[in-house]
Design an enzyme around this catalytic site. Structure first.
Site, PDB file in Angstrom:
ATOM      1  CG  ASP A   1      -2.317   0.684   0.960  1.00  0.00           C
ATOM      2  OD1 ASP A   1      -2.176   2.254   0.242  1.00  0.00           O
ATOM      3  OD2 ASP A   1      -3.033   0.444   1.677  1.00  0.00           O
TER       4      ASP A   1
ATOM      5  CG  ASP B   1      -4.091   5.197  -0.488  1.00  0.00           C
ATOM      6  OD1 ASP B   1      -3.557   4.671   0.122  1.00  0.00           O
ATOM      7  OD2 ASP B   1      -5.177   5.301   0.364  1.00  0.00           O
TER       8      ASP B   1
ATOM      9  CG  HIS C   1      -9.712   5.725   2.384  1.00  0.00           C
ATOM     10  ND1 HIS C   1      -8.610   7.012   2.235  1.00  0.00           N
ATOM     11  CD2 HIS C   1      -8.733   4.581   2.707  1.00  0.00           C
ATOM     12  CE1 HIS C   1      -7.996   6.216   1.589  1.00  0.00           C
ATOM     13  NE2 HIS C   1      -7.354   4.906   1.095  1.00  0.00           N
TER      14      HIS C   1
ATOM     15  CG  HIS D   1      -7.837   7.122   7.287  1.00  0.00           C
ATOM     16  ND1 HIS D   1      -6.820   6.405   8.444  1.00  0.00           N
ATOM     17  CD2 HIS D   1      -7.717   6.204   6.855  1.00  0.00           C
ATOM     18  CE1 HIS D   1      -5.845   5.953   7.961  1.00  0.00           C
ATOM     19  NE2 HIS D   1      -6.904   5.456   6.878  1.00  0.00           N
TER      20      HIS D   1
ATOM     21  CD  GLU E   1      -7.967   0.747   1.207  1.00  0.00           C
ATOM     22  OE1 GLU E   1      -6.942   0.503   0.999  1.00  0.00           O
ATOM     23  OE2 GLU E   1      -7.521   2.056   1.969  1.00  0.00           O
TER      24      GLU E   1
ATOM     25  CD  GLU F   1      -6.050   2.296  -1.573  1.00  0.00           C
ATOM     26  OE1 GLU F   1      -4.872   1.988  -0.859  1.00  0.00           O
ATOM     27  OE2 GLU F   1      -6.413   3.435  -1.048  1.00  0.00           O
TER      28      GLU F   1
HETATM   29 CO    CO Z   1      -6.072   4.149   0.827  1.00  0.00          CO
END
Ligand code: CO
Length: 297
Positions: A85, A96, A156, A164, A188, A280
């Site tokens: 990640d 992300d 998120h 977040h 994700e 993700e």
């Molecule tokens: Co993430």
């Protein structure tokens, strides 16, 4: 409407996140060390002109997320299934993304399940769609392949220096009527051959500062200042130990803990000890959908 300047920063962060993820994916090989791979990916992020939005995380086997290499991490890759990640920010704007690497050669179906789920979720994306329909697409794709989505992990929203942010993007059909509004989100899916639920287990190596309180000791103040430079984004002690000694970092962390301004994230482990795969991407949701990261294309 998102200003062009801001969108450009998201796109740059997304591009660096993608390149760093693909770079890291190649480094995860039998015999390579967790620490070395993690350090190299983080160095790549800086080299490309970004900063980590959180410490690079490589969570192996039954660990779904939040495993971050410690300074003397002994782990050597062998036959693990790894969730990599990588989050990058440019001036606080975050891309992300994550992928899975299987060193055993036995888990390609499990990896395909999270990737297919991400693809299915991407097809559903539109302004105003029910957020639960994204979860439904993810759940159907994963269960259709004989696995379970991890229900208590979710995608998120992304905001400036916020990794977040709301809304949560579920990995199953919550039946909620909440709809997708304009903004940035990360989707994700996690797929598992275990129970489909994770719990916190083990020692946390990812932290976040959640408040400001004054401290008296000089080096603790210096460490606090260093952490302030992350603008509230997650960090790890491995970063602090490049400048400060173990004794200093441990003392400072203890103080922050006692002051109630430190949030710690232990590894998230599959409850049934099942293997976990992850995929993700980040997106802008507006009149058009813009994929901010795209390591799967
Ligand atoms: Co993430």
């Amino acid at each position: 409407m998102i200003e062009k300047e801001i969108m450009d920063k998201y796109r740059k962060a997304g591009m660096i996140a993608k390149k760093s993820l693909l770079y890291g994916k190649e480094l995860i090989r039998k015999g390579a060390s967790m620490l070395d791979v993690t350090n190299k990916i983080e160095a790549k992020i800086f080299e490309l002109g970004g900063k980590p939005a959180f410490p690079v995380q490589i969570s192996c086997n039954e660990i779904a997320a939040h495993y971050c290499a410690i300074t003397d991490d002994p782990l050597i890759f062998n036959d693990q299934l790894c969730c990599l990640d990588v989050g990058v920010h440019v001036d606080g704007y975050i891309g992300d993304n994550a992928c899975s690497v299987d060193l055993s050669g036995k888990n390609s179906d499990l990896i395909r399940a999270s990737e297919e789920a991400l693809r299915a979720a991407t097809e559903v994306l539109a302004l105003g769609v029910k957020i639960s329909s994204i979860g439904k697409a993810i759940e159907n794709a994963i269960t259709g392949m004989g696995f379970k989505p991890v229900k208590n992990l979710s995608g998120h929203g992304l905001s400036r220096y916020g990794v977040h942010a709301p809304p949560a993007i579920p990995n199953f059909d919550t039946k909620s009527n909440e709809v997708l509004e304009e903004g940035f989100i990360a989707i994700e899916p996690f797929a598992t051959d275990g129970s489909g639920m994770i719990h916190e287990k083990g020692k946390a190596s990812v932290c976040e500062m959640i408040g400001k309180k004054s401290v008296r000791t000089g080096f603790v103040r210096d460490i606090q200042k260093e952490i302030d430079s992350f603008n509230g984004l997650p960090f790890c002690t491995r970063w602090l130990l490049r400048k400060y000694s173990y004794a200093q970092v441990n003392f400072a962390m203890m103080q922050f803990r006692q002051l109630g301004i430190l949030r710690e994230y232990p590894p998230l482990v599959e409850r049934g000890n099942g293997l976990v795969s992850q995929a993700e991407n980040s997106f802008y949701i507006g009149k058009e959908i813009i994929q901010i990261t795209n390591p799967y294309l």
